[in-house]
Design an enzyme around this catalytic site. Structure first.
Site, PDB file in Angstrom:
ATOM      1  N   HIS A   1      47.273 -41.093  84.571  1.00  0.00           N
ATOM      2  CA  HIS A   1      45.988 -41.604  84.873  1.00  0.00           C
ATOM      3  C   HIS A   1      45.154 -40.596  85.558  1.00  0.00           C
ATOM      4  O   HIS A   1      45.760 -39.460  85.959  1.00  0.00           O
ATOM      5  CB  HIS A   1      46.076 -42.811  85.954  1.00  0.00           C
ATOM      6  CG  HIS A   1      46.727 -43.933  85.324  1.00  0.00           C
ATOM      7  ND1 HIS A   1      46.000 -44.766  84.420  1.00  0.00           N
ATOM      8  CD2 HIS A   1      47.765 -44.551  85.740  1.00  0.00           C
ATOM      9  CE1 HIS A   1      46.834 -45.812  84.071  1.00  0.00           C
ATOM     10  NE2 HIS A   1      48.041 -45.765  84.726  1.00  0.00           N
TER      11      HIS A   1
ATOM     12  N   CYS B   1      42.261 -40.203  81.771  1.00  0.00           N
ATOM     13  CA  CYS B   1      40.771 -40.687  81.854  1.00  0.00           C
ATOM     14  C   CYS B   1      39.778 -39.718  82.766  1.00  0.00           C
ATOM     15  O   CYS B   1      40.331 -39.145  83.686  1.00  0.00           O
ATOM     16  CB  CYS B   1      40.539 -42.004  82.576  1.00  0.00           C
ATOM     17  SG  CYS B   1      40.851 -43.363  81.114  1.00  0.00           S
TER      18      CYS B   1
END
Length: 303
Positions: free
Chosen positions: A144, A186
């Site tokens: 992430h 991301c």
């Protein structure tokens, strides 16, 4: 599990779910539902054209004893306190990348579910090794993320703190050699809707070429998405970026220059992947990878 060959088989275990996910902190105000991957199948297969002659002066040397090390950090599970969801599908990415970089001649190791301290320790120790007989170094971060940040299993750390170990003034045996970082994460929460397709020279002061090399030179950062945006991942097939990267590297990794390779990756992600959802906010969304190069020569993986 780290370093041994058995990791390839283990990483081939993938989740049966077909829902896409994004590598960002969950938005607790809404739920992304029924997001399915729609991959277009009309990829062209034309002849390979490098479009340039290879001039030795502008090529990185690859005639070393070894290609070099490739470290894959594969973070799937996160501590509850981070608020981060399980990254289903990342083992598919790690397995594909392991085989891909191994086929290019790299010595590949995979490290799963690393804490921030563990990531720092892995890369610091790698930077302290002797790379005199290696042509280059590669690192893949699967996790992430947010803009300029990457998640360990227990929190978040600046990407620059991880890559800085390999600066020219800290890792002398990789000086003037390419240091490649591929980052699947991301970089924000924006969504790309897509759109239907229908100066003079600067006088510089010459310097002695044997004098100094900028400490940030010879780095390449290949991000799965542009700053501020989500990066999409399919639990059954892996992330869009890694699917495209491995496909192009397997096809042309030994005959195209690295920027040509990454340009084709950009094209494949942009044209061949699209999300589909019952929620119009997340329907038919697109993604475009992003590369930041401080390379000073052309890089071919052929030796």
């Amino acid at each position: 599990m780290t370093d041994d060959q058995d990791c390839a088989a283990e990483l081939e275990k993938v989740d049966s779910s077909s829902e896409d996910g994004v590598d960002a902190k969950p938005d607790r105000s809404s739920i992304i539902s029924s997001i399915l991957l729609k991959k277009k199948r009309n990829a062209s297969a034309g002849p390979v054209r490098t479009g340039r002659d290879r001039v030795p002066t502008y090529l990185y040397r690859m005639d070393f004893q070894k290609m070099g090390k490739c470290i894959i950090i594969n973070n799937k599970n996160f501590d509850k306190a981070t608020g981060m969801d399980v990254r289903n599908g990342t083992d598919k990415d790690a397995g594909a990348l392991f085989k891909c970089f191994q086929n290019l001649g790299f010595e590949v190791t995979v490290h799963n579910d690393c804490s921030c301290a563990k990531m720092q320790d892995l890369l610091r120790k790698a930077s302290e090794e002797d790379h005199s007989n290696s042509a280059c170094f590669a690192c893949v971060l699967l996790s992430h993320g947010e803009e300029d940040l990457i998640y360990g299993k227990d929190g978040v750390t600046p990407i620059k703190d991880l890559t800085a170990h390999f600066r020219g003034d800290r890792c002398k045996t990789l000086l003037e050699k390419p240091k490649l970082f591929f980052i699947q994460a991301c970089r924000g929460t924006e969504l790309d809707d897509g759109i239907q397709a229908d100066s003079g020279p600067i006088n510089d002061i010459d310097a002695n070429p044997r004098n100094k090399i900028p400490v940030e030179a010879d780095f390449l950062f290949a991000y799965s998405t542009v700053p501020g945006y989500y990066s999409w991942r399919n639990p059954g097939k892996g992330s869009w970026f890694v699917q495209a990267l491995c496909s192009i590297l397997n096809e042309h990794g030994k005959d195209l220059e690295i920027m040509q390779i990454l340009t084709r990756v950009n094209d494949r992600v942009a044209r061949h992947f699209e999300s589909q959802s019952d929620d119009p906010r997340f329907n038919e969304k697109k993604q475009i990878p992003c590369m930041v190069s401080m390379l000073t020569k052309e890089l071919y993986f052929s030796r």
